[in-house]
Design a protein around this motif. Sequence first.
Motif, mmCIF file in Angstrom:
data_model
loop_
_atom_site.group_PDB
_atom_site.id
_atom_site.type_symbol
_atom_site.label_atom_id
_atom_site.label_comp_id
_atom_site.label_asym_id
_atom_site.label_seq_id
_atom_site.Cartn_x
_atom_site.Cartn_y
_atom_site.Cartn_z
ATOM 1 N N THR A 253 30.627 105.115 2.961
ATOM 2 C CA THR A 253 30.374 105.942 1.773
ATOM 3 C C THR A 253 29.153 106.838 1.948
ATOM 4 O O THR A 253 28.959 107.773 1.157
ATOM 5 C CB THR A 253 30.179 105.052 0.533
ATOM 6 N N ALA A 254 28.348 106.591 2.972
ATOM 7 C CA ALA A 254 27.171 107.428 3.195
ATOM 8 C C ALA A 254 27.554 108.855 3.567
ATOM 9 O O ALA A 254 26.872 109.807 3.178
ATOM 10 C CB ALA A 254 26.296 106.816 4.293
ATOM 11 N N PHE A 255 28.654 109.023 4.315
ATOM 12 C CA PHE A 255 29.021 110.363 4.780
ATOM 13 C C PHE A 255 29.320 111.323 3.627
ATOM 14 O O PHE A 255 28.766 112.430 3.585
ATOM 15 C CB PHE A 255 30.197 110.271 5.757
ATOM 16 N N PRO A 256 30.177 110.962 2.662
ATOM 17 C CA PRO A 256 30.372 111.883 1.530
ATOM 18 C C PRO A 256 29.132 112.008 0.649
ATOM 19 O O PRO A 256 28.884 113.074 0.073
ATOM 20 C CB PRO A 256 31.549 111.266 0.762
ATOM 21 N N ALA A 257 28.349 110.941 0.554
ATOM 22 C CA ALA A 257 27.128 111.019 -0.260
ATOM 23 C C ALA A 257 26.143 112.024 0.332
ATOM 24 O O ALA A 257 25.422 112.712 -0.409
ATOM 25 C CB ALA A 257 26.483 109.641 -0.367
ATOM 26 N N GLU B 240 26.212 117.747 8.983
ATOM 27 C CA GLU B 240 27.131 117.731 7.846
ATOM 28 C C GLU B 240 27.036 118.972 6.963
ATOM 29 O O GLU B 240 27.800 119.112 6.005
ATOM 30 C CB GLU B 240 26.931 116.462 7.009
ATOM 31 N N ILE B 241 26.136 119.878 7.282
ATOM 32 C CA ILE B 241 26.150 121.159 6.574
ATOM 33 C C ILE B 241 27.450 121.899 6.878
ATOM 34 O O ILE B 241 28.031 122.561 6.020
ATOM 35 C CB ILE B 241 24.936 122.021 6.994
ATOM 36 N N HIS B 242 27.922 121.782 8.119
ATOM 37 C CA HIS B 242 29.133 122.477 8.544
ATOM 38 C C HIS B 242 30.317 121.548 8.783
ATOM 39 O O HIS B 242 31.466 121.962 8.676
ATOM 40 C CB HIS B 242 28.850 123.253 9.838
ATOM 41 N N VAL B 243 30.045 120.294 9.136
ATOM 42 C CA VAL B 243 31.110 119.357 9.485
ATOM 43 C C VAL B 243 31.475 118.523 8.262
ATOM 44 O O VAL B 243 30.592 117.921 7.638
ATOM 45 C CB VAL B 243 30.669 118.430 10.636
ATOM 46 N N PRO B 244 32.759 118.462 7.876
ATOM 47 C CA PRO B 244 33.159 117.627 6.741
ATOM 48 C C PRO B 244 32.775 116.165 6.956
ATOM 49 O O PRO B 244 32.654 115.694 8.093
ATOM 50 C CB PRO B 244 34.683 117.803 6.699
ATOM 51 N N ALA B 245 32.598 115.451 5.848
ATOM 52 C CA ALA B 245 32.149 114.061 5.915
ATOM 53 C C ALA B 245 33.096 113.188 6.731
ATOM 54 O O ALA B 245 32.667 112.394 7.583
ATOM 55 C CB ALA B 245 32.001 113.503 4.505
ATOM 56 N N ALA C 200 33.407 96.545 14.946
ATOM 57 C CA ALA C 200 33.823 96.624 13.538
ATOM 58 C C ALA C 200 33.617 98.016 12.968
ATOM 59 O O ALA C 200 34.277 98.403 11.995
ATOM 60 C CB ALA C 200 33.030 95.609 12.717
ATOM 61 N N LEU C 201 32.754 98.796 13.601
ATOM 62 C CA LEU C 201 32.434 100.102 13.054
ATOM 63 C C LEU C 201 33.559 101.117 13.221
ATOM 64 O O LEU C 201 33.508 102.190 12.627
ATOM 65 C CB LEU C 201 31.145 100.635 13.701
ATOM 66 N N TYR C 202 34.571 100.803 14.049
ATOM 67 C CA TYR C 202 35.658 101.769 14.151
ATOM 68 C C TYR C 202 36.528 101.773 12.891
ATOM 69 O O TYR C 202 37.420 102.605 12.745
ATOM 70 C CB TYR C 202 36.485 101.579 15.420
ATOM 71 N N LEU C 203 36.243 100.854 11.968
ATOM 72 C CA LEU C 203 36.904 100.890 10.663
ATOM 73 C C LEU C 203 36.248 101.883 9.705
ATOM 74 O O LEU C 203 36.836 102.258 8.695
ATOM 75 C CB LEU C 203 36.878 99.491 10.031
ATOM 76 N N VAL C 204 35.022 102.290 10.032
ATOM 77 C CA VAL C 204 34.280 103.190 9.139
ATOM 78 C C VAL C 204 35.022 104.502 8.883
ATOM 79 O O VAL C 204 35.115 104.947 7.733
ATOM 80 C CB VAL C 204 32.863 103.454 9.695
ATOM 81 N N PRO C 205 35.573 105.188 9.916
ATOM 82 C CA PRO C 205 36.241 106.467 9.632
ATOM 83 C C PRO C 205 37.378 106.364 8.631
ATOM 84 O O PRO C 205 37.540 107.257 7.783
ATOM 85 C CB PRO C 205 36.751 106.904 11.014
ATOM 86 N N ALA C 206 38.178 105.314 8.713
ATOM 87 C CA ALA C 206 39.294 105.174 7.776
ATOM 88 C C ALA C 206 38.790 105.087 6.338
ATOM 89 O O ALA C 206 39.335 105.726 5.423
ATOM 90 C CB ALA C 206 40.127 103.944 8.122
ATOM 91 N N VAL C 207 37.740 104.301 6.135
ATOM 92 C CA VAL C 207 37.169 104.165 4.792
ATOM 93 C C VAL C 207 36.527 105.481 4.361
ATOM 94 O O VAL C 207 36.643 105.911 3.203
ATOM 95 C CB VAL C 207 36.144 103.018 4.765
ATOM 96 N N LEU D 26 37.313 108.569 5.356
ATOM 97 C CA LEU D 26 38.336 109.570 5.054
ATOM 98 C C LEU D 26 38.891 109.376 3.640
ATOM 99 O O LEU D 26 39.094 110.348 2.901
ATOM 100 C CB LEU D 26 39.460 109.497 6.090
ATOM 101 N N ALA D 27 39.124 108.120 3.265
ATOM 102 C CA ALA D 27 39.621 107.841 1.919
ATOM 103 C C ALA D 27 38.575 108.189 0.868
ATOM 104 O O ALA D 27 38.877 108.835 -0.150
ATOM 105 C CB ALA D 27 40.019 106.371 1.810
ATOM 106 N N ALA D 28 37.324 107.784 1.111
ATOM 107 C CA ALA D 28 36.258 108.061 0.148
ATOM 108 C C ALA D 28 35.994 109.561 0.027
ATOM 109 O O ALA D 28 35.759 110.076 -1.073
ATOM 110 C CB ALA D 28 34.979 107.338 0.571
ATOM 111 N N SER D 29 36.042 110.275 1.148
ATOM 112 C CA SER D 29 35.785 111.716 1.127
ATOM 113 C C SER D 29 36.894 112.465 0.396
ATOM 114 O O SER D 29 36.635 113.465 -0.291
ATOM 115 C CB SER D 29 35.664 112.252 2.558
ATOM 116 N N TYR D 30 38.115 111.995 0.542
ATOM 117 C CA TYR D 30 39.224 112.630 -0.170
ATOM 118 C C TYR D 30 39.110 112.405 -1.672
ATOM 119 O O TYR D 30 39.267 113.328 -2.473
ATOM 120 C CB TYR D 30 40.552 112.089 0.346
ATOM 121 N N LEU D 31 38.790 111.157 -2.067
ATOM 122 C CA LEU D 31 38.691 110.836 -3.483
ATOM 123 C C LEU D 31 37.451 111.460 -4.123
ATOM 124 O O LEU D 31 37.484 111.888 -5.285
ATOM 125 C CB LEU D 31 38.666 109.317 -3.673
#
Length: 305
Positions: free
Chosen positions: A19-23, A87-92, A242-249, A251-256
Motif C-alpha cells: 500500500t506504500a506505492f499508491p500512498a 514515482e513522479i513518472h512511474v505508476p505505483a 515473500a516480497l514477490y507477492l507485493v506487486p499483486a497487492v 496492483l489491486a490497491a493502485s487500481y482501487l
Amino acid sequence: MKLDKTLLALATTVLLWATAFPAIRVALDGYGPSQLSFLRLAVASLALGAAAPSLGVRRPARTDLWRIALAGGAGMSAYQLLLNWGEIHVPAGTASLIVAAVPAMSAVLAAGFLGERLTPAKTGGSLVALAGAALIAVSGKESGYTAAAWAVLAAACSQAVYHLTVKPLLRRYTGFEVATYAMWAGTALLAPLAPSAFRAALGAPAGATAAVVFLGILPSAAGFAVWGYAVARLSVTAATAALYLVPAVTLAASYLWLGERPRPVAILGGLITIAGLILLNKRRSPVNHIPAPSPSPAIPPRHHS
C-alpha cells in the motif's frame, strides 16, 4: 507457533509495503520527492521513538554504528529518495513490479557477502528476475519515464543492500531495535531537507499530508519492525521471497485507490520477474550430496518493499 508468527509478520509486511506505492503517489501531490522522503522518515522515527522505551530499546555498540549508518543510508535515505523521484513518472503498480526484483538482488548479495549458497537455480532465477525488471525500465517511450524507472530499479538495489546489512545486526538486536536504529540514521542523513519539508507542509493538501503520516507510521515504522522480526528467523533468500507477492497487492490497491492500469509490457516484465523469483526459491531435492550444517534457530542463512 513460531512459524505462524513469522508467516503473519511476512503477510503484514507484504500488505503494508504494497500500500506504500499508491500512498506515495498521493503524497507527491503536495510534496516534492526529497520533502516526502524526510517527512516520511521523520514521522516513522517519532513513532518508533515513542515506542522505544516501553520495548526496551538498547543503545547500540560503537562497533555496530557503521553498519547502522549504512543500513539507514541505503534502506531508508537512498531508497526513499530514489523511489519517490521515480514515482513522479512511474505508476505505483509498475514501480512495485520493478522493486519486486529485490529478492534476486538480495540473494546475489547474500551469496557474495554472507556466504549463502547460490545454486544454479538461484543464479538463473536471479538473472531472469533482473531481466524482467530491466524490461520494464526500458519499456517507456518517454525519456522521463525511462529515467524514472531506472531510479526505481536503483531504489530496489538500495533495499537489497539494507537486507544484507541488517542480517548480522539481527544476531545481536531485536527486529524492532534494528528498524529503529536504521530509521533514526536515515532520518539524520536527510536532516538538511527539513526546512524545505516543513515549508511544504504549511501549504500541502490535507490528503497529501495524511498520506505522509500513513507512510511514516504504517509502511515505514510498523512495516520495517515486523520485517525485522521475520528476517531474524528466516534466511535472507527465504524471507525476501515473500516480497514477490507485493506487486499483486499493489496492483489491486493502485487500481482501487488511484484507478491505475499498468502497461501490458510492465505486466509482462513483472511476470518474468516473478517467474525468476519462483525459480530462485525452487528447492532441489538432496541427491548424493553432503547436507550443509544446520543454522542456529535464531538466524538461519538466507528483502518489501
